[in-house]
Design a protein around this motif. Structure first.
Motif, PDB file in Angstrom:
ATOM      1  N   GLY A  34       0.640  -1.383   0.174  1.00  0.00           N
ATOM      2  CA  GLY A  34      -0.035  -0.025  -0.013  1.00  0.00           C
ATOM      3  C   GLY A  34       0.764   1.251   0.179  1.00  0.00           C
ATOM      4  O   GLY A  34       0.640   2.193  -0.719  1.00  0.00           O
ATOM      5  N   GLY A  35       2.120   1.042   0.807  1.00  0.00           N
ATOM      6  CA  GLY A  35       2.945   2.376   0.822  1.00  0.00           C
ATOM      7  C   GLY A  35       3.515   2.548  -0.445  1.00  0.00           C
ATOM      8  O   GLY A  35       3.608   3.725  -0.808  1.00  0.00           O
ATOM      9  N   ASP A  36       4.140   1.420  -1.210  1.00  0.00           N
ATOM     10  CA  ASP A  36       4.688   1.615  -2.514  1.00  0.00           C
ATOM     11  C   ASP A  36       3.776   2.248  -3.384  1.00  0.00           C
ATOM     12  O   ASP A  36       4.112   3.100  -4.499  1.00  0.00           O
ATOM     13  CB  ASP A  36       4.975   0.332  -2.981  1.00  0.00           C
ATOM     14  CG  ASP A  36       6.264  -0.223  -2.229  1.00  0.00           C
ATOM     15  OD1 ASP A  36       7.122   0.627  -1.754  1.00  0.00           O
ATOM     16  OD2 ASP A  36       6.513  -1.477  -2.340  1.00  0.00           O
TER      17      ASP A  36
ATOM     18  N   MET B 178       4.243   2.797   5.275  1.00  0.00           N
ATOM     19  CA  MET B 178       5.637   1.875   5.224  1.00  0.00           C
ATOM     20  C   MET B 178       6.052   1.577   6.899  1.00  0.00           C
ATOM     21  O   MET B 178       6.920   0.921   7.290  1.00  0.00           O
ATOM     22  CB  MET B 178       6.445   2.635   4.465  1.00  0.00           C
ATOM     23  CG  MET B 178       6.229   2.519   3.183  1.00  0.00           C
ATOM     24  SD  MET B 178       7.620   3.520   2.094  1.00  0.00           S
ATOM     25  CE  MET B 178       6.994   2.979   0.377  1.00  0.00           C
ATOM     26  N   THR B 179       5.606   2.924   7.530  1.00  0.00           N
ATOM     27  CA  THR B 179       6.152   2.687   8.963  1.00  0.00           C
ATOM     28  C   THR B 179       5.467   1.882   9.903  1.00  0.00           C
ATOM     29  O   THR B 179       6.236   0.948  10.528  1.00  0.00           O
ATOM     30  CB  THR B 179       5.615   4.205   9.591  1.00  0.00           C
ATOM     31  OG1 THR B 179       6.060   5.196   9.087  1.00  0.00           O
ATOM     32  CG2 THR B 179       6.150   4.327  11.275  1.00  0.00           C
TER      33      THR B 179
ATOM     34  N   TRP C 279       2.871  11.123   2.345  1.00  0.00           N
ATOM     35  CA  TRP C 279       2.691  11.042   3.572  1.00  0.00           C
ATOM     36  C   TRP C 279       1.814   9.591   3.924  1.00  0.00           C
ATOM     37  O   TRP C 279       2.122   9.063   5.106  1.00  0.00           O
ATOM     38  CB  TRP C 279       1.993  12.216   4.503  1.00  0.00           C
ATOM     39  CG  TRP C 279       2.953  13.090   4.575  1.00  0.00           C
ATOM     40  CD1 TRP C 279       3.001  14.522   3.716  1.00  0.00           C
ATOM     41  CD2 TRP C 279       4.316  13.354   5.078  1.00  0.00           C
ATOM     42  NE1 TRP C 279       4.218  15.119   3.984  1.00  0.00           N
ATOM     43  CE2 TRP C 279       5.087  14.447   4.869  1.00  0.00           C
ATOM     44  CE3 TRP C 279       4.771  12.542   6.213  1.00  0.00           C
ATOM     45  CZ2 TRP C 279       6.140  14.806   5.364  1.00  0.00           C
ATOM     46  CZ3 TRP C 279       6.021  12.954   6.681  1.00  0.00           C
ATOM     47  CH2 TRP C 279       6.774  14.214   6.474  1.00  0.00           C
ATOM     48  N   LEU C 280       0.682   9.295   3.237  1.00  0.00           N
ATOM     49  CA  LEU C 280       0.214   8.214   3.325  1.00  0.00           C
ATOM     50  C   LEU C 280       1.030   7.198   3.409  1.00  0.00           C
ATOM     51  O   LEU C 280       0.959   6.084   4.039  1.00  0.00           O
ATOM     52  CB  LEU C 280      -1.141   8.198   2.323  1.00  0.00           C
ATOM     53  CG  LEU C 280      -1.778   6.833   2.518  1.00  0.00           C
ATOM     54  CD1 LEU C 280      -2.595   6.652   3.539  1.00  0.00           C
ATOM     55  CD2 LEU C 280      -2.776   6.748   1.045  1.00  0.00           C
ATOM     56  N   GLY C 281       1.723   7.212   1.949  1.00  0.00           N
ATOM     57  CA  GLY C 281       2.830   6.149   1.916  1.00  0.00           C
ATOM     58  C   GLY C 281       3.826   5.914   2.985  1.00  0.00           C
ATOM     59  O   GLY C 281       4.003   4.902   3.470  1.00  0.00           O
TER      60      GLY C 281
END
Lengths: 138, 123
Positions: B16-18, B59-60, B53-55
């Protein structure tokens, strides 16, 4: 529009940086987390203490530094190349990581795991033969 | 079981982050100049995007799930297992980013998926 040769000339160096720094980063994180011991329970104070312990590990910070280089290279390459092209190419790192884990962390890697890694690598090679961008405005 | 739950979080949040980061970078446009100043400019531009920022948030989550699973499982198992990203990522690229995923790419991804299955079976 740049020729596809120029596009490859900048894509390939970045595609080498991405898996190298990605797998070195993962191995360093593994090294750091190996020394952490088990999380005692899921209460907020134990989580906070555990997080502080993680963030005071030099190995973890080296891993984070390595993954930052990975992340910046990855962002740059994604500005012109397809995600479905870049992402599988970086899978080289998923073969490199077990190799480094074996050599540096002394992990015993079963044969079937190496075969699995080889399949991942082959899949990468097949995807790498397709052109880097399909959504570019020409 | 706990291992596979955490691996699922690593894979889904990571993919999702990618996808969010790719969406943002494509909006910024192709990076053509590699001087440090130009790269800082691109980074500055990127940090103003909601999608970045969503990414980063996704990723965090993936990063801490990865740290957790690395505290009990081997790197040589965890890292190839997270190659399941490729398969999930290709579906995301096809349906969310509207990339055309050719049959050759799908064939490569099938091999990657077989590799991941072997790595998980060899645990």
């Amino acid at each position: 529009m740049p020729s596809s040769k120029n596009l490859l000339a900048k894509t390939i160096p970045l595609l080498i940086l991405v898996p190298v720094f990605g797998s070195v980063g993962n191995v360093l994180l593994g090294k750091g987390m190996r020394g952490m011991g088990k999380l005692p329970d899921l209460s907020i104070p134990s989580l906070a203490v555990y997080l502080l312990k993680i963030l005071s590990s030099g190995w973890i910070w080296l891993g984070i530094g390595s993954l930052l280089i990975f992340f910046v290279s990855y962002m740059l390459v994604l500005s012109w190349a397809d995600y479905s092209y870049v992402m599988p190419v970086t899978a080289v790192g998923y073969v490199l990581a077990p190799l480094l884990a074996h050599l540096l962390l002394g992990e015993v890697v079963p044969g079937a795991r190496w075969v699995g890694a080889a399949f991942i690598f082959l899949g990468v090679a097949v995807v790498g033969r397709t052109p880097p961008s399909t959504t570019r405005q020409v | 079981m706990r291992t596979f739950l955490f691996l699922a979080i690593v894979v889904l949040a990571g993919t999702g982050g990618d996808i969010a980061v790719t969406h943002a970078m494509k909006q910024i446009g192709e990076v053509k100049n590699f001087s440090p100043r130009a790269i800082l400019g691109v980074l500055w531009h990127a940090l103003k995007s909601k999608w970045i920022w969503l990414g980063i948030a996704l990723m965090t989550v993936a990063f801490f799930a990865l740290l957790a699973v690395l505290s009990w499982a081997e790197v040589s198992f965890v890292v190839p297992a997270t190659a399941a990203n490729y398969v999930v990522g290709a579906f995301g690229a096809r349906f969310l980013l509207k990339e055309r995923v050719s049959q050759t790419r799908w064939a490569g991804l099938l091999l990657v998926a077989a590799g991941v299955a072997l790595v998980c079976a060899a645990r």
